[in-house]
Design an enzyme around this catalytic site. Structure first.
Site, mmCIF file in Angstrom:
data_model
loop_
_atom_site.group_PDB
_atom_site.id
_atom_site.type_symbol
_atom_site.label_atom_id
_atom_site.label_comp_id
_atom_site.label_asym_id
_atom_site.label_seq_id
_atom_site.Cartn_x
_atom_site.Cartn_y
_atom_site.Cartn_z
ATOM 1 N N ASN A 6 -34.687 15.321 -52.215
ATOM 2 C CA ASN A 6 -36.221 15.724 -51.362
ATOM 3 C C ASN A 6 -36.699 14.954 -50.788
ATOM 4 O OD1 ASN A 6 -38.903 13.309 -51.321
ATOM 5 N ND2 ASN A 6 -37.735 11.926 -52.328
ATOM 6 N N LYS A 8 -39.562 14.535 -48.751
ATOM 7 C CA LYS A 8 -40.289 13.481 -47.947
ATOM 8 C C LYS A 8 -40.745 14.397 -47.471
ATOM 9 C CE LYS A 8 -36.581 10.416 -49.145
ATOM 10 N NZ LYS A 8 -36.560 8.903 -48.595
ATOM 11 N N HIS A 86 -41.840 6.601 -56.645
ATOM 12 C CA HIS A 86 -40.666 6.215 -55.209
ATOM 13 C C HIS A 86 -41.096 5.026 -54.266
ATOM 14 C CE1 HIS A 86 -38.439 7.578 -51.549
ATOM 15 N NE2 HIS A 86 -38.652 8.278 -52.633
ATOM 16 N N GLU A 88 -41.273 4.561 -51.494
ATOM 17 C CA GLU A 88 -41.976 4.982 -50.777
ATOM 18 C C GLU A 88 -43.410 5.211 -50.491
ATOM 19 O OE1 GLU A 88 -39.568 8.265 -48.994
ATOM 20 O OE2 GLU A 88 -38.167 6.910 -48.253
ATOM 21 N N GLU A 155 -33.210 4.146 -57.046
ATOM 22 C CA GLU A 155 -33.359 4.505 -56.089
ATOM 23 C C GLU A 155 -33.240 3.143 -55.704
ATOM 24 O OE1 GLU A 155 -33.641 8.641 -54.244
ATOM 25 O OE2 GLU A 155 -35.966 7.613 -54.967
ATOM 26 N N GLY A 161 -31.608 5.591 -47.283
ATOM 27 C CA GLY A 161 -32.071 6.451 -45.410
ATOM 28 C C GLY A 161 -30.800 5.647 -44.717
ATOM 29 N N SER A 191 -29.066 7.405 -50.609
ATOM 30 C CA SER A 191 -27.333 7.690 -49.311
ATOM 31 C C SER A 191 -26.602 8.915 -50.109
ATOM 32 C CB SER A 191 -27.307 6.504 -49.241
ATOM 33 O OG SER A 191 -27.582 5.986 -48.199
HETATM 34 P P1 13P Z 1 -31.955 9.419 -49.081
HETATM 35 O O1 13P Z 1 -30.422 10.161 -49.711
HETATM 36 O O2 13P Z 1 -31.636 9.502 -47.949
HETATM 37 O O3 13P Z 1 -30.902 7.919 -48.731
HETATM 38 O O4 13P Z 1 -32.707 9.015 -49.732
HETATM 39 C C1 13P Z 1 -33.093 9.261 -50.962
HETATM 40 C C2 13P Z 1 -34.240 9.433 -51.665
HETATM 41 O O5 13P Z 1 -35.117 8.137 -51.104
HETATM 42 C C3 13P Z 1 -34.630 10.394 -52.617
HETATM 43 O O6 13P Z 1 -35.505 10.728 -53.114
#
Ligand code: 13P
Length: 233
Positions: A6, A8, A86, A88, A155, A161, A191
Site C-alpha cells: 500500500n 498510501k 483502512h 487512515e 492491521e 508505521g 510494520s
Molecule cells: P506500515 O507497513 O508502514 O506499518 O503500514 C502498514 C499499512 O498501513 C498498510 O496498509
C-alpha cells in the site's frame, strides 16, 4: 500467499511506473500473489505479474462526487481489487462505518475483490485480547460475510508505521479468530519488513501481508516477496 503493498500518498505516476518495471523483473517467477495499491493518480494497466489495486473508491459508477473516483475510472485499467476500511481513512478522513459498509455493498455487487481492513488502537489492545476481538467483530458487523471475493487485513493501528508489531502469538490468535468468524483469508499489516515477514507468514492462520513503508522501494518489497515464496504452506 498474498503480498500486497500500500503506497498510501507516496509516489507519482512516473515513479510508480518505474517502480513496477523494476518490481516485475524481480518477482516475475514468484509463486506468491503480488498486489500493489498506488495512489489514484498512478493507477495503470497491469504489466504482467504484479496486480494493481486501488486504495479507495466511492460507491458509485460515476456521478457528482467531487474529488472521488468510482467504478468507471478503474474499469479503464482493468482493476479488480480495492482496499476498504483502512484505519487512515477511518481516523484521518473520518470515514464512517456506514460509508464503509456502503462501499462494501456496492463493490461486492460489482464482484470486485475487497481487501477489508480492521484493527484496534493501543488503548483497546491494552484492555486485553477479548476486547480486541470484540472491537474487530464490531468492525465487521455491517459487512456481508457471505460475499466470497474478499479477504481481511488485520492491521493494528498502533503497529502501523511505528516499528512495533504484536507478538507472533498475538497475531496468530487474532488471525485464527478472524478466519473462524469470516471464513476468509487473513492478511497481517503493520510494520512488516524483510526482517520479520518470515515469522509472521509462518503463523498458521496468516495468508499474507499488507505492507506500507517497506513496499515503497521495489528491491525491498521484492525481498519480502522472495521470503514469502520460501515460507511453505
Ligand atoms: P506500515 O507497513 O508502514 O506499518 O503500514 C502498514 C499499512 O498501513 C498498510 O496498509
Amino acid at each position: 500467499l498474498i503480498v500486497a503493498g500500500n503506497f498510501k500518498t507516496f509516489k507519482t505516476r512516473k515513479g510508480t511506473r518505474e517502480y513496477l518495471e523494476e518490481l516485475e523483473k524481480l518477482v516475475s517467477d514468484s509463486k506468491s500473489e503480488v498486489v500493489v495499491f498506488p495512489p489514484a493518480t498512478a493507477i495503470q494497466d497491469r504489466i504482467e505479474k504484479v496486480e494493481i489495486g486501488t486504495q479507495n473508491l466511492y460507491p458509485t459508477k460515476n456521478g457528482a462526487f467531487t474529488g472521488e473516483i468510482g467504478l468507471e475510472q478503474i474499469e479503464e485499467f482493468g482493476i479488480k481489487t480495492v482496499l476498504l476500511g483502512h484505519s487512515e481513512r477511518r481516523d484521518i478522513l473520518n470515514e464512517s462505518e456506514d460509508l464503509i459498509a456502503q462501499k462494501f455493498r456496492f463493490y461486492s455487487k460489482e464482484k470486485l475483490r475487497i481487501v477489508f481492513c480492521v484493527g484496534e488502537n493501543l488503548e483497546i489492545r491494552e484492555s486485553g485480547e477479548d476486547e480486541v476481538f470484540k472491537f474487530l467483530q464490531n468492525q465487521l458487523i455491517n459487512i456481508n460475510l457471505d460475499y466470497e471475493n474478499f479477504v481481511i487485513a488485520y492491521e493494528p493501528i498502533w503497529a502501523i508505521g511505528t516499528g512495533f508489531t504484536p507478538t507472533l502469538e498475538q497475531i496468530e490468535t487474532i488471525a485464527k479468530k478472524l478466519k473462524e468468524l469470516t471464513g476468509k483469508d487473513v492478511l497481517y499489516g503493520g510494520s512488516v519488513k524483510p526482517e520479520n515477514v518470515a515469522d509472521i507468514l509462518s503463523q498458521k492462520s496468516v495468508s499474507g501481508v499488507l505492507v506500507g513503508g517497506a513496499s515503497l522501494k521495489a528491491d525491498q518489497f521484492a525481498k519480502i516477496v522472495k521470503i514469502a515464496d520460501e515460507v511453505s504452506k
